[in-house]
Each structure stands twice: as structure tokens, then as C-alpha cells.
Enzyme design. Structure first.
Site, PDB file in Angstrom:
ATOM      1  N   ASP A 283       0.845  -1.191   0.000  1.00  0.00           N
ATOM      2  CA  ASP A 283       0.000   0.000   0.000  1.00  0.00           C
ATOM      3  C   ASP A 283       0.887   1.249   0.000  1.00  0.00           C
ATOM      4  O   ASP A 283       2.119   1.127   0.088  1.00  0.00           O
ATOM      5  CB  ASP A 283      -0.917  -0.049   1.227  1.00  0.00           C
ATOM      6  CG  ASP A 283      -2.250   0.641   0.991  1.00  0.00           C
ATOM      7  OD1 ASP A 283      -2.343   1.457   0.059  1.00  0.00           O
ATOM      8  OD2 ASP A 283      -3.199   0.381   1.759  1.00  0.00           O
TER       9      ASP A 283
ATOM     10  N   ASP B 179     -10.750   2.431  -3.068  1.00  0.00           N
ATOM     11  CA  ASP B 179     -11.212   1.190  -2.429  1.00  0.00           C
ATOM     12  C   ASP B 179     -12.689   0.937  -2.700  1.00  0.00           C
ATOM     13  O   ASP B 179     -13.507   1.861  -2.638  1.00  0.00           O
ATOM     14  CB  ASP B 179     -11.065   1.296  -0.902  1.00  0.00           C
ATOM     15  CG  ASP B 179      -9.616   1.177  -0.446  1.00  0.00           C
ATOM     16  OD1 ASP B 179      -8.725   0.961  -1.294  1.00  0.00           O
ATOM     17  OD2 ASP B 179      -9.390   1.300   0.773  1.00  0.00           O
TER      18      ASP B 179
END
Ligand SMILES: *[C@@H]1O[C@H](CO)[C@@H](O)[C@H](O)[C@H]1NC(C)=O
Ligand SMILES: *[C@@H]1O[C@H](CO)[C@@H](O)[C@H](O)[C@H]1NC(C)=O
Ligand SMILES: *[C@@H]1O[C@H](CO)[C@@H](O)[C@H](O)[C@H]1NC(C)=O
Ligand SMILES: *[C@@H]1O[C@H](CO)[C@@H](O)[C@H](O)[C@H]1NC(C)=O
Ligand SMILES: *[C@@H]1O[C@H](CO)[C@@H](O)[C@H](O)[C@H]1NC(C)=O
Length: 425
Positions: free
Chosen positions: A158, A219
Site C-alpha cells: 500500500d 477502495d
């Protein structure tokens, strides 16, 4: 027309480079904790749902006992919030000792013993998005080695708490560091999602050379709005995104959420169908212990999976966007087959969409049509008008194969009897 395009595209995609770790020649499939279980670490009050080794063991048991593994769903992926707040005395990442008493290596062994694989999460930056220890540039080699020591099979990197300069250094550096461990580890890069997902800030040629998959966009959340927003972004940017994908390198529109709370059955089929067309990784984020039989049958649909997993690895595209709210998308597949999805953005009632295969640029001939979700087979000539009834926010998905080819080629792909039946019909 599309058949000719197919041959040209496959010749081109063979010439481009992908990360040379032998991993993920078809889109990876499995289960990923984040969308459904987030950063629930309250094991005292919510023992069944907290991020702990029990959760991943439960999911591994379901994958291996409920028919998922045989269909290709083999990754069990841990996301954020697995680690201790502190690195160990040697500076290495370590799992939270209360929630993962056995440690990550033992969990990886548990997966491997069952023919599954373990994925782990890390973050390029000072902290993970959830505030756990991150991987700064100076820690990249150490953390890559820790992953290899633990026999981890996939790593999602990430990008919270790092800037563009650090990302431009860190993502390629981690790719090298993973390679240097000698362990093949599938590498998922969140880099483009932090840089808006598009050129010139994002270089998809480079991504294909250093990552096996990458998150391009925000997301996913447990709602149809979220799924539709993702669908729109990926198809609106298909001219940039589709050429970036191929064996070993995939665009990742994020997790499948069928089986959760936000989607109807039609919307779940729509997500599955369009993820298959996009050659997207298929990571479910749901509770496999309690999933409904409806959601299960959508996620376990063999033809949808085989379309997703097609060996040519060409990402499909939207080819028609009608004013009436119907989109048609198309993906070329191996053996001169293809997939079509008729998708309705409407909110009123099932829409009867009329077209011909010729209008969708199929060359003259007879085709065998297999409806992926009703499992019915028909034949169509390119000139024959047909009507598909598409439910609001739903899809009709077809696998299309060319019978003229199968006659010419004899019975290589189909038993001769079936060929003759359809070709002469
Ligand atoms: C490392 O990279 C080399 C060269 O690209 C490749 O041949 C090798 O398979 C890679 N090894 C691993 C473990 O990824
Ligand atoms: C990025 O962060 C580094 C610290 O790691 C800092 O030195 C650099 O100036 C930052 N760059 C930008 C463009 O903000
Ligand atoms: C993108 O990356 C490739 C491969 O690393 C490189 O050859 C190319 O110059 C880059 N393109 C741009 C515009 O930076
Ligand atoms: C696909 O079709 C092309 C021409 O339409 C033909 O040359 C080729 O042999 C076919 N391939 C297969 C695997 O049937
Ligand atoms: C069919 O091909 C023509 C000519 O290349 C193109 O303009 C048209 O957009 C295509 N239509 C579809 C539905 O792919």
C-alpha cells in the site's frame, strides 16, 4: 472484424514485457480480508470477525472444503492491522502476538498444507493506512526478506504516508528486493491508486515490468454506487488500462463483494461478469462461513471463472454505450471464442435489447452462444436479430464460440458430433 482484432492484439501483447517472476500468468483468485473485516481488532468482543489467525484459518478451511480451491480461489490474503505496533529487536515486522500467536510463518504452512497460498499486506511509508509500522525506503530489503522467510506467496504494498518521490523509488526497489530473496512472491502495487491512476503520472509500461497487479483506483465499499463508480472509471479509461494488462500484469479494480450486504443478486452477477471481462483479479471479501447459496453460485460460476482466467489474458472493453442505458462489453478469448456482457444501467424494469452479432462486429458465420448465468445454449448467425432481456443493474453474459472454425478444424475443440450439429444448424 473482432476475430482479426484478436489475432493482432494477441501478437502485440506477446511482445510486451511483464514482471519476470513466473507468477500470476492468469489473474490471481482468492479471498482478501479488507472490505468485509477491515481493521476489526476487538477480539474480546467480536472473536469471530476480528483480524486474527482464527479468521484466516476459518477462511482457508472454507476455501478448501467448500469447492472454492478447485475453482482457482487459492489465495488467503491478510490486509492491514495484522502486525504488532512495534518491530522486533532486530527491526523486523512481527505479527500481533495476541491475535496471531502462531505467527505468520505457521499460517503460511497451514495454507500450503491445503494447497492454498498466503498473501500479506505492507505499506510503503512511515505507517500503514491503519497506523501500523510502515516500510520506509531503508526497510525495504529487510521486509522483503522477512516475507520470504515466512514463505509468503503474495505481497500487497500500500502507499499511505509516502510521497510521490518515495513511491517512485520504493515500488521498483521492493520489486528488486522480492526478486533478490529467490522466492517467487506475487507483487501487488497500490502505487497508481495514489497517483490518480492515469498517465502522465502513472507509467503503465513500468508497472507491468515491476508488479504483477496494481490497484488503479479507490477502495471498493459494500454498495452498488461504489461498484458502479469503479466500473465507470475502468471502462472510461479503457484505452489506457486495457493495453497495460496481460499475463503476469493485471489492473485490479478491487475485491468482489458478492455475499456481503450491499448488492442484489443481479448486481452481484454484474460485478462478477464485468470483472471477468476486465481480466480482473478475483479476490472475494465476504464471510465464507455464512455466505448464501445464491452468492456462492455466482462466485463459483465455472464459465465466468474460465472467461476471467483465459490464457491470452487480454482485458476486454466496452464496445457499445447506448443512450437507452445498455452497455455492451466484449473480451476476446483463446480458441477464437469471446465473451459478451450486456449490462443495464437502468432503474425501471428488464430492458429488451435488440441487436445482431454483425452489429457487434462479429464476422459472417454461425456462432454457438452459451448464456453464462442461465446455462442455456443457442446458435446464432451474425445476421440474425436477437433480443436479450437485461434486468435493472444486471447483466446477460454470453460465451461465444465460432462453429465455422470448429468444422474446419475438425474436432480439436469440440466433439465432432456437437460441431456438426451446430454448424449445419
Ligand atoms: C528474478 O528476476 C529474474 C530476471 O528477471 C528472473 O529470471 C527470476 O525468475 C526472478 N526470480 C524471482 C524469484 O522472482
Ligand atoms: C518526500 O519525502 C521526503 C522524506 O522522506 C522528503 O525529503 C521530500 O522532500 C518529500 N518530497 C516531496 C516532493 O514532498
Ligand atoms: C515508462 O517506463 C518505461 C519502462 O520502464 C520507460 O522505458 C519509459 O521511458 C517510461 N515512460 C515515460 C514517459 O517515462
Ligand atoms: C481462429 O480463426 C482464424 C481466422 O479466422 C484461423 O486462422 C485460426 O486457425 C483460428 N484458430 C483456432 C484456434 O481455431
Ligand atoms: C465496428 O467496427 C467499426 C470499424 O472499425 C467501428 O467503427 C465500430 O465502432 C465497431 N463497432 C463495435 C460495436 O465494435
Amino acid at each position: 472484424m473482432h476475430l482479426a482484432v484478436l489475432l493482432l492484439v494477441s501478437a502485440l501483447s506477446g511482445a510486451t514485457l511483464a514482471l519476470d517472476n513466473g507468477e500470476m500468468r492468469v489473474p490471481p483468485m482468492g479471498w482478501l480480508a479488507w472490505e468485509r473485516f477491515r481493521c476489526d481488532i476487538d477480539c474480546a468482543h467480536d472473536p469471530k470477525n476480528c483480524i486474527s489467525e482464527d479468521l484466516f484459518i476459518d477462511m482457508a478451511d472454507r476455501l478448501s472444503e467448500d469447492g472454492w480451491r478447485e475453482l482457482g480461489y487459492v489465495y488467503v490474503n491478510i490486509d492491514d492491522c495484522w502486525s504488532s505496533m512495534k518491530r522486533d529487536e532486530k527491526g523486523r515486522l512481527q505479527a500481533d502476538p495476541k491475535r496471531f500467536p502462531g505467527g505468520i510463518h505457521k499460517l503460511a504452512r497451514y495454507m500450503h498444507d491445503r494447497g492454498l497460498k498466503l498473501g500479506l499486506y505492507g505499506d510503503l511509508g512511515t505507517h500503514t493506512c491503519g497506523g501500523y509500522p510502515g516500510t520506509t525506503l531503508d526497510k525495504i530489503e529487510l521486509d522483503a526478506q522477512t516475507l520470504a522467510d515466512w514463505e509468503v506467496d503474495m505481497f500487497k504494498f500500500d502507499g499511505c504516508y509516502s510521497n510521490a518521490t518515495e513511491q517512485a523509488k520504493g515500488y521498483p526497489l521492493m520489486s528488486k528486493a522480492l526478486n533478490a530473496t529467490g522466492r517467487p512472491i506475487g507483487y501487488s502495487c497500490s502505487w497508481p491508486a495514489y497517483q490518480g491512476g492515469l498517465p502522465p503520472k502513472v507509467n503503465y509500461t513500468q508497472l507491468g515490468e515491476i508488479c504483477n497487479l496494481w490497484r488503479n483506483y479507490g477502495d471498493i465499499q459494500d454498495s452498488w454506487d461504489s461498484v458502479l463508480n469503479i466500473i465507470d472509471w475502468f471502462f472510461e479509461n479503457q484505452e489506457v488500462l486495457a493495453p497495460a494488462a496481460g499475463p503476469g500484469k493485471w489492473n485490479d479494480p478491487d475485491m468482489l463483494i458478492a455475499g456481503d450486504f450491499g448488492l442484489s443478486m443481479d448486481q452481484s452477477r454484474a460485478q462478477m461478469a464485468l470483472w471477468a471481462i476486465m481480466a480482473a483479479p478475483l479476490f472475494m471479501s465476504n464471510d465464507l462461513r455464512t455466505i448464501s447459496s445464491g452468492a456462492r453460485s455466482i462466485l463459483q460460476n465455472k464459465m465466468a471463472i474460465s472467461i476471467n482466467q483465459d490464457a491470452m489474458g487480454i482485458q476486454g472493453r466496452r464496445i457499445v454505450k447506448e443512450k437507452n442505458g445498455i452497455d455492451v462489453s466484449w473480451r476476446p478469448l483463446s480458441n477464437n471464442a469471446s465473451a459478451l456482457v450486456f449490462f443495464s444501467r437502468r432503474n425501471d424494469m428488464p430492458y429488451r435489447y435488440q441487436t445482431t452479432l454483425g452489429k457487434l462486429n462479429y464476422t459472417a458465420g454461425s456462432y454457438k452462444i452459451y448464456d453464462v448465468f442461465t446455462e442455456k445454449t443457442t446458435t446464432l448467425k451474425d445476421t440474425t436479430g436477437f433480443v436479450v432481456s437485461v434486468n435493472p443493474t444486471g447483466v446477460v453474459m454470453w460465451h461465444v464460440s465460432a462453429f465455422s472454425e470448429c468444422l474446419i478444424k475438425g474436432n480439436r475443440f469440440q466433439p465432432l458430433k456437437i460441431c456438426l450439429l451446430y454448424c449445419s444448424g
